[in-house]
Design an enzyme around this catalytic site. Sequence first.
Site, PDB file in Angstrom:
ATOM      1  N   LYS A 108       1.863  -1.112   9.371  1.00 15.92           N
ATOM      2  CA  LYS A 108       2.731  -0.032   8.887  1.00 15.92           C
ATOM      3  C   LYS A 108       4.155  -0.295   9.353  1.00 15.92           C
ATOM      4  CE  LYS A 108       2.073   3.963   6.700  1.00 15.92           C
ATOM      5  NZ  LYS A 108       0.941   4.190   5.796  1.00 15.92           N
ATOM      6  N   SER A 364      -2.918  -1.551  -4.440  1.00 16.98           N
ATOM      7  CA  SER A 364      -2.054  -2.593  -3.873  1.00 16.98           C
ATOM      8  C   SER A 364      -2.816  -3.917  -3.787  1.00 16.98           C
ATOM      9  CB  SER A 364      -1.595  -2.208  -2.468  1.00 16.98           C
ATOM     10  OG  SER A 364      -0.491  -1.349  -2.532  1.00 16.98           O
TER      11      SER A 364
HETATM   12  N1  GLU Z   1       1.383   3.828   2.127  1.00 15.93           N
HETATM   13  C1  GLU Z   1       0.095   3.863   1.516  1.00 15.93           C
HETATM   14  C2  GLU Z   1      -0.960   4.251   2.538  1.00 15.93           C
HETATM   15  O1  GLU Z   1      -0.667   4.889   3.512  1.00 15.93           O
HETATM   16  C3  GLU Z   1      -0.222   2.591   0.757  1.00 15.93           C
HETATM   17  C4  GLU Z   1      -0.267   1.337   1.567  1.00 15.93           C
HETATM   18  C5  GLU Z   1      -0.390   0.059   0.740  1.00 15.93           C
HETATM   19  O2  GLU Z   1      -0.476   0.120  -0.474  1.00 15.93           O
HETATM   20  O3  GLU Z   1      -0.393  -1.007   1.382  1.00 15.93           O
HETATM   21  O4  GLU Z   1      -2.122   4.020   2.365  1.00 15.93           O
END
Ligand code: GLU
Length: 473
Positions: A108, A364
């Site tokens: 993250k 993704s």
């Molecule tokens: N920000 C999104 C999550 O918290 C997507 C993360 C991603 O697609 O890598 O799951």
Amino acid sequence: MSTNQHYSFFQSVERSFDKAAKFTNINHGLLEQIKACNSVLQMRFPIKRDDGTIEVIEAYRVQHSHHKAPCKGGIRFSDEVNQDEVMALASLMTYKCAIVNVPFGGGKGGIKINPRNYSEYELEKITRRYTAELVKKNFIGPGIDVPAPDYGTGSREMAWIVDTYQSLKPGEIDAAGCVTGKPVSQGGVRGRTEATGLGVFFGLREVCNMPRQMAKLGLPLGVKDKTLVVQGLGNVGYHCAKFFRENGAKVIALAEYEGAIYNADGLNEEEVFQHRKATGSILNFPGATNLAKNTDALELECDILIPAALENVINGENAPRVKAKIIGEAANGPCTPEADEDFQKRGILCVPDMYLNAGGVTVSYFEWLKNLSHVRYGRMEKRFTENLNTHILSQIETLTGKTVEAGERAFIMHGPEEVDLVHSGLEESMITATREIMAIWEANPAIPDMRTAAYVNAINKVATSYGELGIFP
Ligand code: GLU
């Protein structure tokens, strides 16, 4: 953020992990390794504001687990960003990916800014500089760590990231896979924008179709006619509201920073969105009642409450006033462990974040696969399928002497487009994940809640990966 929380966000994640670890047979040392954040990168870099002043920006990227490569997870732009928060969110990504069988470690990123206080040009400079810092430290790349949108970011920021990366890594054939959530014109995949909201819908629909769960809650089966409250009208909240409404549920309240609105007959998210765009506020929407505080919406009588904004909004203080029968955690970490205890006592079903909002990272994954394969989904099979279906239809008509009606004909003949395949892959992932978690929960009545069952599932899968890698000789 609540003021009465006793634990940091990362500590809350650790507590939920420890609660679940008791229901596994995994070696204590391995549990400690799974729980720990492997790498934490803290950055400070300057940008020149439009007025000529220099500002120092605080930013992070955390790689929680390297049991699979690359690491994966969004980048958020928010005033609340801090190292603890990014570590917690990176951990949730590891468990989330494991639950939906997406072969990534958790990561993250966060930049401590309120994007509304910056011009587009300033945001572009910040995003590009952040990307350059990640490249310098080898913290980004299609096989290393792949960011994505999160709170406060979207496809625009992802386009800046991929462009910066490509310019710093000329000739890298898979460079487009260095980030996901890109615009389709920049290597994105169709269906990514609505993915998290649609995943929340698929997950909750599956739960609502489970006779034993609905009987426990005293609710009828199915999504139709269920009443919903959605907190947050960002990308995730908007799409949750849309898919539930389109499938016969009633969104009776919507909440945003400035307040909340209520209409027992149901609200249309697109109309509310347009109203907010035009007036700058969700309040005073025609036909709806304004609620004094946005948090009042969390305490309304409803079947399903969907917190779709930030963490810690339902905590030990306000949880006892929640009247929903089901909580669908579309945000990451919206309910604290104290809230979980209250829900368990009162028989409220909390469907946990790290599985329910996994639709974003699932799609993704599909985008990343598309980037590595350099071919659009559906390109190889669409025409073939259509030709085959046309042939089958004409054979049926010849053999029966009857003609298939035009609407049915179009439906049967249709070969899959990219968006059809992405939605169907997402539906499959969410249904499978829901069933796996419920099976674990139902097989062990001592497991107190669905979150713990989800963690048990995640921990077992990550531990298995470590075992497969044989890294502990
Ligand atoms: N920000 C999104 C999550 O918290 C997507 C993360 C991603 O697609 O890598 O799951």
